[in-house]
Motif scaffolding. Structure first.
Motif, PDB file in Angstrom:
ATOM      1  N   GLY A   1       1.004  40.410  36.845  1.00 24.25           N
ATOM      2  CA  GLY A   1       2.974  39.499  37.337  1.00 24.25           C
ATOM      3  C   GLY A   1       1.606  38.094  38.257  1.00 24.25           C
ATOM      4  O   GLY A   1       3.263  37.869  39.566  1.00 24.25           O
ATOM      5  N   ILE A   2       1.061  37.282  38.925  1.00 26.20           N
ATOM      6  CA  ILE A   2       1.136  36.546  39.359  1.00 26.20           C
ATOM      7  C   ILE A   2       0.628  35.581  39.077  1.00 26.20           C
ATOM      8  O   ILE A   2      -0.746  35.177  38.281  1.00 26.20           O
ATOM      9  CB  ILE A   2      -0.126  36.734  41.026  1.00 26.20           C
ATOM     10  CG1 ILE A   2      -0.102  38.390  41.411  1.00 26.20           C
ATOM     11  CG2 ILE A   2      -0.274  36.084  41.993  1.00 26.20           C
ATOM     12  CD1 ILE A   2      -1.072  38.764  42.210  1.00 26.20           C
ATOM     13  N   GLY A   3       1.229  34.537  39.384  1.00 26.20           N
ATOM     14  CA  GLY A   3       1.364  32.984  38.907  1.00 26.20           C
ATOM     15  C   GLY A   3       0.069  32.111  39.635  1.00 26.20           C
ATOM     16  O   GLY A   3      -0.676  32.518  40.493  1.00 26.20           O
ATOM     17  N   GLY A   4      -0.710  31.080  38.776  1.00 29.31           N
ATOM     18  CA  GLY A   4      -1.865  30.886  39.794  1.00 29.31           C
ATOM     19  C   GLY A   4      -2.128  29.962  38.435  1.00 29.31           C
ATOM     20  O   GLY A   4      -1.273  29.297  37.754  1.00 29.31           O
ATOM     21  N   SER A   5      -3.381  28.662  38.709  1.00 31.30           N
ATOM     22  CA  SER A   5      -3.994  28.015  38.006  1.00 31.30           C
ATOM     23  C   SER A   5      -4.059  28.235  36.658  1.00 31.30           C
ATOM     24  O   SER A   5      -4.119  26.588  35.496  1.00 31.30           O
ATOM     25  CB  SER A   5      -4.697  27.278  38.374  1.00 31.30           C
ATOM     26  OG  SER A   5      -6.205  27.627  39.251  1.00 31.30           O
ATOM     27  N   GLY A   6      -3.659  28.543  36.062  1.00 31.50           N
ATOM     28  CA  GLY A   6      -4.703  29.491  34.871  1.00 31.50           C
ATOM     29  C   GLY A   6      -3.423  28.837  33.883  1.00 31.50           C
ATOM     30  O   GLY A   6      -3.368  27.883  32.608  1.00 31.50           O
ATOM     31  N   LYS A   7      -2.446  29.326  34.173  1.00 28.05           N
ATOM     32  CA  LYS A   7      -1.024  29.239  33.262  1.00 28.05           C
ATOM     33  C   LYS A   7      -0.814  27.747  33.851  1.00 28.05           C
ATOM     34  O   LYS A   7      -0.444  26.785  32.793  1.00 28.05           O
ATOM     35  CB  LYS A   7       0.246  29.701  34.522  1.00 28.05           C
ATOM     36  CG  LYS A   7       1.482  30.100  33.393  1.00 28.05           C
ATOM     37  CD  LYS A   7       2.236  30.956  33.887  1.00 28.05           C
ATOM     38  CE  LYS A   7       3.968  31.469  33.572  1.00 28.05           C
ATOM     39  NZ  LYS A   7       4.312  31.597  33.573  1.00 28.05           N
ATOM     40  N   ARG A   8      -0.699  27.267  34.874  1.00 28.67           N
ATOM     41  CA  ARG A   8      -0.265  25.499  35.657  1.00 28.67           C
ATOM     42  C   ARG A   8      -1.264  24.722  34.327  1.00 28.67           C
ATOM     43  O   ARG A   8      -0.651  23.293  34.117  1.00 28.67           O
ATOM     44  CB  ARG A   8      -0.644  25.238  36.554  1.00 28.67           C
ATOM     45  CG  ARG A   8       0.894  25.444  37.024  1.00 28.67           C
ATOM     46  CD  ARG A   8       0.486  25.240  38.454  1.00 28.67           C
ATOM     47  NE  ARG A   8      -1.012  25.023  39.676  1.00 28.67           N
ATOM     48  CZ  ARG A   8      -1.528  26.288  40.219  1.00 28.67           C
ATOM     49  NH1 ARG A   8      -0.031  27.021  40.350  1.00 28.67           N
ATOM     50  NH2 ARG A   8      -1.879  26.576  41.020  1.00 28.67           N
ATOM     51  N   GLY A   9      -2.386  24.892  33.959  1.00 28.22           N
ATOM     52  CA  GLY A   9      -3.523  24.274  33.507  1.00 28.22           C
ATOM     53  C   GLY A   9      -3.549  24.618  31.524  1.00 28.22           C
ATOM     54  O   GLY A   9      -3.728  23.620  31.264  1.00 28.22           O
ATOM     55  N   MET A  10      -2.627  25.353  31.551  1.00 25.20           N
ATOM     56  CA  MET A  10      -2.239  25.637  29.908  1.00 25.20           C
ATOM     57  C   MET A  10      -2.135  24.295  29.365  1.00 25.20           C
ATOM     58  O   MET A  10      -2.095  23.805  28.199  1.00 25.20           O
ATOM     59  CB  MET A  10      -1.428  26.684  29.643  1.00 25.20           C
ATOM     60  CG  MET A  10      -2.225  28.166  29.796  1.00 25.20           C
ATOM     61  SD  MET A  10      -4.019  28.385  28.823  1.00 25.20           S
ATOM     62  CE  MET A  10      -3.706  27.715  27.122  1.00 25.20           C
ATOM     63  N   LEU A  11      -0.359  23.542  29.744  1.00 19.71           N
ATOM     64  CA  LEU A  11      -0.205  22.203  28.898  1.00 19.71           C
ATOM     65  C   LEU A  11      -1.043  21.190  28.789  1.00 19.71           C
ATOM     66  O   LEU A  11      -1.444  20.744  27.583  1.00 19.71           O
ATOM     67  CB  LEU A  11       1.513  21.706  29.659  1.00 19.71           C
ATOM     68  CG  LEU A  11       1.851  20.791  28.985  1.00 19.71           C
ATOM     69  CD1 LEU A  11       2.415  21.055  27.798  1.00 19.71           C
ATOM     70  CD2 LEU A  11       3.429  20.097  30.460  1.00 19.71           C
ATOM     71  N   ALA A  12      -1.503  20.906  29.760  1.00 16.11           N
ATOM     72  CA  ALA A  12      -3.246  20.012  29.869  1.00 16.11           C
ATOM     73  C   ALA A  12      -3.936  20.801  28.296  1.00 16.11           C
ATOM     74  O   ALA A  12      -4.813  19.628  27.581  1.00 16.11           O
ATOM     75  CB  ALA A  12      -3.494  19.624  31.175  1.00 16.11           C
ATOM     76  N   GLN A  13      -3.940  22.224  28.885  1.00 18.27           N
ATOM     77  CA  GLN A  13      -5.502  21.880  28.147  1.00 18.27           C
ATOM     78  C   GLN A  13      -4.414  22.223  26.495  1.00 18.27           C
ATOM     79  O   GLN A  13      -5.044  21.736  25.206  1.00 18.27           O
ATOM     80  CB  GLN A  13      -5.895  23.217  27.954  1.00 18.27           C
ATOM     81  CG  GLN A  13      -6.784  23.862  27.278  1.00 18.27           C
ATOM     82  CD  GLN A  13      -7.597  25.000  27.240  1.00 18.27           C
ATOM     83  OE1 GLN A  13      -8.065  25.371  28.368  1.00 18.27           O
ATOM     84  NE2 GLN A  13      -6.593  26.301  26.772  1.00 18.27           N
ATOM     85  N   SER A  14      -3.205  22.252  26.422  1.00 15.04           N
ATOM     86  CA  SER A  14      -2.555  22.499  24.671  1.00 15.04           C
ATOM     87  C   SER A  14      -2.289  21.117  24.392  1.00 15.04           C
ATOM     88  O   SER A  14      -2.547  20.960  23.293  1.00 15.04           O
ATOM     89  CB  SER A  14      -1.445  23.195  25.186  1.00 15.04           C
ATOM     90  OG  SER A  14      -1.627  23.820  25.546  1.00 15.04           O
ATOM     91  N   VAL A  15      -2.324  19.826  25.171  1.00 12.60           N
ATOM     92  CA  VAL A  15      -1.877  18.360  24.856  1.00 12.60           C
ATOM     93  C   VAL A  15      -2.674  18.013  24.400  1.00 12.60           C
ATOM     94  O   VAL A  15      -3.595  17.204  23.473  1.00 12.60           O
ATOM     95  CB  VAL A  15      -1.359  18.298  25.807  1.00 12.60           C
ATOM     96  CG1 VAL A  15      -2.025  16.334  25.769  1.00 12.60           C
ATOM     97  CG2 VAL A  15       0.208  18.240  26.195  1.00 12.60           C
ATOM     98  N   ALA A  16      -4.554  18.764  25.210  1.00  8.54           N
ATOM     99  CA  ALA A  16      -6.252  17.480  24.930  1.00  8.54           C
ATOM    100  C   ALA A  16      -5.889  18.152  23.045  1.00  8.54           C
ATOM    101  O   ALA A  16      -6.978  18.006  22.702  1.00  8.54           O
ATOM    102  CB  ALA A  16      -6.591  18.255  25.769  1.00  8.54           C
ATOM    103  N   HIS A  17      -5.611  19.633  23.099  1.00  6.83           N
ATOM    104  CA  HIS A  17      -5.941  20.151  21.535  1.00  6.83           C
ATOM    105  C   HIS A  17      -5.433  19.592  20.126  1.00  6.83           C
ATOM    106  O   HIS A  17      -6.083  19.139  19.505  1.00  6.83           O
ATOM    107  CB  HIS A  17      -6.239  21.573  21.769  1.00  6.83           C
ATOM    108  CG  HIS A  17      -7.121  22.717  22.496  1.00  6.83           C
ATOM    109  ND1 HIS A  17      -6.747  23.909  22.332  1.00  6.83           N
ATOM    110  CD2 HIS A  17      -7.675  21.749  23.347  1.00  6.83           C
ATOM    111  CE1 HIS A  17      -7.952  24.583  23.251  1.00  6.83           C
ATOM    112  NE2 HIS A  17      -8.140  23.514  24.119  1.00  6.83           N
ATOM    113  N   VAL A  18      -4.464  19.408  20.931  1.00  6.10           N
ATOM    114  CA  VAL A  18      -3.322  18.422  19.921  1.00  6.10           C
ATOM    115  C   VAL A  18      -3.843  17.304  19.460  1.00  6.10           C
ATOM    116  O   VAL A  18      -4.508  16.949  19.032  1.00  6.10           O
ATOM    117  CB  VAL A  18      -1.804  18.694  20.466  1.00  6.10           C
ATOM    118  CG1 VAL A  18      -0.819  18.175  19.285  1.00  6.10           C
ATOM    119  CG2 VAL A  18      -0.964  20.138  20.112  1.00  6.10           C
TER     120      VAL A  18
END
Lengths: 268, 207, 271
Positions: free
Chosen positions: C230-247
């Motif tokens: 229940g604590i936000g962090g850079s893991g969640k923030r980086g997921m969009l960039a990672q997903s875009v890179a994968h696509v």
């Protein structure tokens, strides 16, 4: 001897940890198999290694470097040190490559991340040049330590590849994340690449990026394949025998566990 | 003679450490610890010294020759500056050494590591071609894995994630285990050859 | 301008997509994988006051991926009032590990010496793992700050691996393998891991055989764990960039195959 062993264990059980008995048995079997294949005359007969594409390409790679008058770069990767068997296997291949480069007067550059590997490599290459009859062609300054840091090493080797533009690059040893960086840089440079490592992850990168790849134990068999050294061929044969034993145990254990799911003899 | 002594030392310590593995006696465990901590660490410290001396020697030679001069000069400056910072200002907290590590070395290393992302892209473009049936299967597995590790939950159906997990846990695992067993056996036989003195490449020349 | 090759366009495209996606702030609701859930459940099950070794076995280069993993593990452990012993098997992980432990300890008002201790770096990782199995005080007579081991209250009952519940290896390479081979197999210590995504498949065989108790990793693993605690962090923030890179990479693979088949058809047509 046996009586003394049992007496000692009975008097003080901590003298020998019985939980490790299976490991002792397996170790003893392995040692016996290696000794048998190395020293028994009958085991040496009719022993032949299958063709390995990456090893056949070594001559081609050295020839290419000689024709193009460009150096050859050989590096053992960042992940291991001299005690690692993969590094020793790569040293055996290095010895063979060094003999060839001395004959063709082709420059051999060997950057490494470990000072001990550097020292051993200097000895190996010097001896190879001497054995080939060209000790004067040996250049000590071409075998050097760059950095113990992973990406310091990767950056240094990348820089070398970009500046020296080697015709052939050998990536043989233990690699970690720097593997694809080195392989792609060599590919951009137009070098022919022969790679081999014991890391299953980095093998995937090498297979995609390199021209020839030695997979798994092909790296260990390579030095025997190239030199015909009997002791190395004997240990390849020992590996095959041990592999056959492992397959047999897996089959027996699988069938046994299927018939009797409560059995645990195969767990240790 | 030197080679013979090195071989004897190698065999003695190899056999000793192997034997020590099987005993739980306090004296044996203490001996094990002494060899592991003290002897090994002394060797490590000396090898570092060898590396530094070699690096300085090669760099000075290359600077004199004019070979990669700017890079060699920067390397020597870095090699000198960091120990000076560490000796005079320590390595804790807000020391200059830590500042250099956090704001120079770490970002540079992360930058080189980040090259991997670009190289993966170019290697994928070049390498994942459906030249044959096995290559097509590999391609499909790669696409499944890429989709499952992204966070496109609303777009990518659960079956894709399940398929990727199946690939990872079954055929990929089987291949990985087989390669690991082969590598393990290769390591075993190579190590035995070194300890038993059959393998002598590492010893160098007879002097 | 020098002629641009296809790889330059590929690199430029990836750079552009990642930069744009990092500038956006999009929240993803993601499923938690069984691996991450298992790691969370394991740490959650440890009673308060249990001693755990956290080993920072990584280099500075992988910090963008390692930091979110380390932070979620440390935050969860501190929130469960576990006693943490920090070590490092690689020199570069030493200072990073100390800083992360201090930073996280301050968030939970933990006191050095009572709630956590940092022992620092020991060279020759195999020797370090083996000797800790025999005696941790002999391996680390002093902690990272120079305090004597005997004077640290938290360590008075910790002599070797028998006195710790688990070793959590936070790694970007093969260090966890050494923990398994030398720590788990020889001293039966429970080894768990938080690793970079590239290393996860390396440890699958050890996970399947039970030699590695549990593992999670990658930016995705860190984002899932952040959701669980229940604590936000850079893991969640980086997921969009990672997903875009994968696509983007998937599109490159498709484009590469289209080019390949068209070229093959042309060659066949010519011949």
């Amino acid at each position: 001897m046996k009586i003394a062993f049992f007496i000692a264990t009975a008097v003080d059980p901590s003298w020998f940890d019985m939980n490790r008995m299976p490991i002792l048995i397996i170790s003893a079997i392995s040692v016996l198999v290696v000794l048998y294949t190395t020293f028994c005359k009958r085991s040496r007969e009719h022993f032949k290694l299958r063709e390995i594409a990456g090893l056949k390409a070594i001559e081609e790679a050295i020839g290419r470097a000689t024709e193009m008058a460009r150096p050859l770069l050989f590096t053992p990767g960042w992940g291991g040190d001299i005690q690692r068997p993969t590094t020793i296997a790569s040293m055996n291949i290095l010895s063979h490559v060094a003999q060839k480069t001395s004959q063709y007067d082709c420059r051999l550059v060997y950057p490494t991340h470990d000072p001990v590997i550097m020292t051993v490599a200097q000895e190996v290459i010097r001896e190879a040049y001497a054995q080939a009859g060209y000790p004067d062609r040996y250049r000590n300054d071409d075998i050097f330590y760059v950095s113990s840091s992973q990406f310091g090493y990767a950056a240094a080797v990348d820089g070398l590849i970009s500046r020296l533009k080697p015709a052939s690059v050998f990536l043989l040893g233990t690699f970690e994340a720097e593997s694809l960086i080195l392989a792609e840089t060599a590919n951009i440079n137009g070098s022919i690449q022969i790679a081999g490592t014991d890391s299953t992850i980095q093998l995937s990168f090498f297979i995609v990026a390199c021209d020839y790849v030695l997979i798994g134990e092909e790296l260990f068999a390579a030095s025997g394949y190239l030199s015909g050294d009997h002791s190395i061929l004997a240990s390849v044969r020992a590996q095959d025998i041990l592999k056959a034993l492992i397959i047999l145990i897996i089959i027996i254990a699988t069938l046994w566990a299927t018939v009797d799911p409560s059995s645990t003899w195969w767990r240790f | 003679m030197t080679r013979r002594i090195a071989q004897i030392v190698c065999f003695a310590f190899g056999a000793l450490l192997f034997a020590l593995y099987f005993s739980q006696l306090p004296a044996v465990r203490s001996l094990n610890t002494t060899i592991m901590i003290d002897y090994w660490q002394i060797i490590f410290a000396i090898t570092l010294l060898v590396g530094v001396i070699s690096f300085v020697k090669i760099s000075v030679t290359n600077i004199r020759r004019g070979d990669s001069r700017p890079y060699r000069i920067i390397s020597l400056i870095g090699l000198t500056v960091m120990p000076v910072f560490a000796i005079f200002w320590g390595i804790k907290g807000d020391s200059p050494f830590m500042w250099m590590f956090e704001y120079v070395q770490a970002p540079m290393q992360s930058t080189v590591f980040a090259l991997l992302a670009f190289f993966v892209a170019s290697a994928s473009f070049r390498g994942f071609r459906a030249r044959s049936a096995p290559a097509a299967v590999l391609l499909a597995a790669a696409i499944l894995t890429l989709l499952s590790r992204s966070s496109l939950e609303g777009i990518v159906p659960q079956i894709v994630t399940d398929a990727a997990d199946w690939v990872r846990g079954n055929p990929s695992m089987a291949a990985r285990r087989a390669i690991l067993i082969g590598i393990g056996l290769g390591s075993l036989t190579t190590s035995l050859r070194v300890i038993l003195g059959i393998e002598r490449t590492w010893l160098g020349r007879e002097k | 301008m020098k002629h641009l090759e296809s790889r330059h366009w590929i690199f430029g495209g990836l750079f552009l997509f990642v930069i744009i996606s990092m500038a956006l702030n999009v929240n993803f609701d993601m499923r938690v994988s069984p691996e991450t859930k298992k790691m969370f459940t394991f740490i959650d099950s440890l009673p308060a006051g249990t001693t755990v070794i956290v080993s920072f076995d990584h280099e500075a280069s992988s910090l963008p991926e390692i930091r979110p993993l380390a932070l979620v593990v440390l935050r969860h452990a501190f929130s469960r009032d576990l006693k943490l012993i920090g070590t490092a098997l690689l020199a570069e992980g030493t200072a990073i590990g100390y800083r992360l432990m201090n930073q996280t300890a301050a968030e939970y008002s933990k006191i050095y010496g009572n709630d956590y201790v940092y022992l620092g770096f020991k060279p020759q990782y195999i020797a370090a793992i083996l000797s800790m199995g025999e005696s941790i005080p002999e391996t680390y007579p002093k902690d990272y700050l120079g305090h004597s081991y005997q004077n640290l209250e938290m360590l008075s009952t910790v002599k070797n691996y028998d006195d710790v519940a688990t070793v959590i290896s936070i790694a970007d390479g093969s260090m966890t393998t050494h923990w398994i081979e030398y720590g788990a197999s020889r001293y039966n210590v429970t080894v768990t891991a938080a690793v970079t995504a590239a290393m996860m498949t390396t440890y699958d065989p050890y996970l399947a055989s039970g030699q590695l108790h549990t593992m999670f990793g990658g930016l995705r693993g860190a984002a899932e764990y952040e959701k669980l605690i229940g604590i936000g962090g850079s893991g969640k923030r980086g997921m969009l960039a990672q997903s875009v890179a994968h696509v983007y990479i998937i599109l490159l693979i498709i484009a590469g195959n289209i080019i390949y088949f068209r070229t093959r058809r042309k060659r066949r047509g010519v011949s």
